[in-house]
Design a protein around this motif. Structure first.
Motif, short mmCIF file in Angstrom:
data_model
loop_
_atom_site.label_atom_id
_atom_site.label_comp_id
_atom_site.label_asym_id
_atom_site.label_seq_id
_atom_site.Cartn_x
_atom_site.Cartn_y
_atom_site.Cartn_z
N HIS A 34 0.85 -1.20 0.00
CA HIS A 34 0.00 0.00 0.00
C HIS A 34 0.88 1.24 0.00
O HIS A 34 1.65 1.46 0.93
CB HIS A 34 -0.89 0.04 1.25
N GLU A 35 0.77 2.06 -1.05
CA GLU A 35 1.43 3.36 -1.14
C GLU A 35 0.35 4.43 -1.03
O GLU A 35 -0.80 4.20 -1.44
CB GLU A 35 2.17 3.51 -2.48
N ALA A 36 0.71 5.59 -0.53
CA ALA A 36 -0.24 6.70 -0.40
C ALA A 36 -0.86 7.02 -1.76
O ALA A 36 -0.16 7.15 -2.76
CB ALA A 36 0.45 7.92 0.17
N GLU A 37 -2.17 7.16 -1.80
CA GLU A 37 -2.91 7.41 -3.04
C GLU A 37 -2.45 8.68 -3.76
O GLU A 37 -2.55 8.76 -4.97
CB GLU A 37 -4.41 7.50 -2.76
N PHE A 119 6.45 10.71 6.12
CA PHE A 119 6.26 11.82 7.04
C PHE A 119 5.31 12.84 6.43
O PHE A 119 4.43 13.37 7.10
CB PHE A 119 7.60 12.46 7.40
N ASP A 120 5.48 13.11 5.13
CA ASP A 120 4.64 14.09 4.44
C ASP A 120 4.45 13.65 2.98
O ASP A 120 5.18 14.09 2.09
CB ASP A 120 5.27 15.47 4.51
N ALA A 121 3.48 12.79 2.75
CA ALA A 121 3.24 12.27 1.40
C ALA A 121 2.85 13.40 0.44
O ALA A 121 3.18 13.33 -0.75
CB ALA A 121 2.16 11.20 1.42
N ALA A 122 2.20 14.44 0.92
CA ALA A 122 1.82 15.56 0.05
C ALA A 122 3.06 16.26 -0.49
O ALA A 122 3.08 16.66 -1.66
CB ALA A 122 0.93 16.54 0.81
N GLU A 123 4.11 16.40 0.31
CA GLU A 123 5.34 17.01 -0.17
C GLU A 123 5.98 16.16 -1.26
O GLU A 123 6.43 16.66 -2.29
CB GLU A 123 6.36 17.21 0.96
N VAL A 124 6.00 14.85 -1.04
CA VAL A 124 6.57 13.94 -2.04
C VAL A 124 5.79 14.06 -3.34
O VAL A 124 6.39 14.17 -4.43
CB VAL A 124 6.57 12.48 -1.52
#
Length: 128
Positions: A34-37, A119-124
Motif C-alpha cells: 500500500h502506497e499513499a494514493e 512523514f509528508d506524502a503531500a510534499e513527495v
C-alpha cells in the motif's frame, strides 16, 4: 529466518540487491503493498512481483532516489522498518528527504501486507 524482523530484513536486503526471485519467495501469495494514493506510484500493488513493480515506478519517478535503512524492529506478526528516502526530482529540482516507516504483517512466515507511511506524502507528491 523465523521472526518478522529477520524476514523483513532479508526482503529489504534482497530488494536492495535487485534479487527479485528471492523477494518473491518471501512474499505471501496474497501479498499487497500500500502506497499513499496521492503519489504518482500510489495505490495498492498486488502479487509476488508487487515490490519489484512498485520499486520500478517509484525510482522511475525521480532523477535519483536513495534509501537509507536506519532500523528494523518487530514482534510476533509485524515488523517495521524506519528509513530515510532521499529524492531528486526530474528536471533539476532540489534534492529532499523524507522519513518513512514501512509496516509489514506476516502470515505463515511470509510477508502478506506492507503499508508505507511517509512523514509528508503531500510534499513527495508535489515534488514529483
Amino acid at each position: 529466518m523465523s521472526t518478522p524482523r529477520e524476514l523483513l530484513s532479508a526482503i529489504y536486503a534482497a530488494a536492495g540487491a535487485r534479487e527479485w526471485d528471492t523477494v518473491a519467495s518471501l512474499l505471501h501469495d496474497d501479498f499487497v503493498l500500500h502506497e499513499a494514493e496521492v503519489l504518482p506510484f500510489g495505490g495498492e500493488w498486488r502479487g509476488k512481483d508487487a515490490l519489484q513493480r512498485c520499486a520500478a515506478a517509484m525510482y522511475g519517478t525521480w532523477e535519483e532516489a536513495k534509501v537509507d535503512i536506519h532500523d528494523i524492529t518487530g514482534g510476533d506478526s509485524w515488523a517495521v522498518v524506519v528509513l530515510t528516502l532521499t529524492m531528486t526530482p526530474k528536471g533539476g529540482g532540489e534534492t529532499f528527504q523524507q522519513t518513512v516507516c514501512e509496516a509489514g504483517s506476516f502470515e505463515d512466515g511470509l510477508l502478506k501486507d506492507l503499508r508505507i507511511h511517509y512523514f509528508d506524502a503531500a510534499e513527495v507528491a508535489a515534488k514529483a
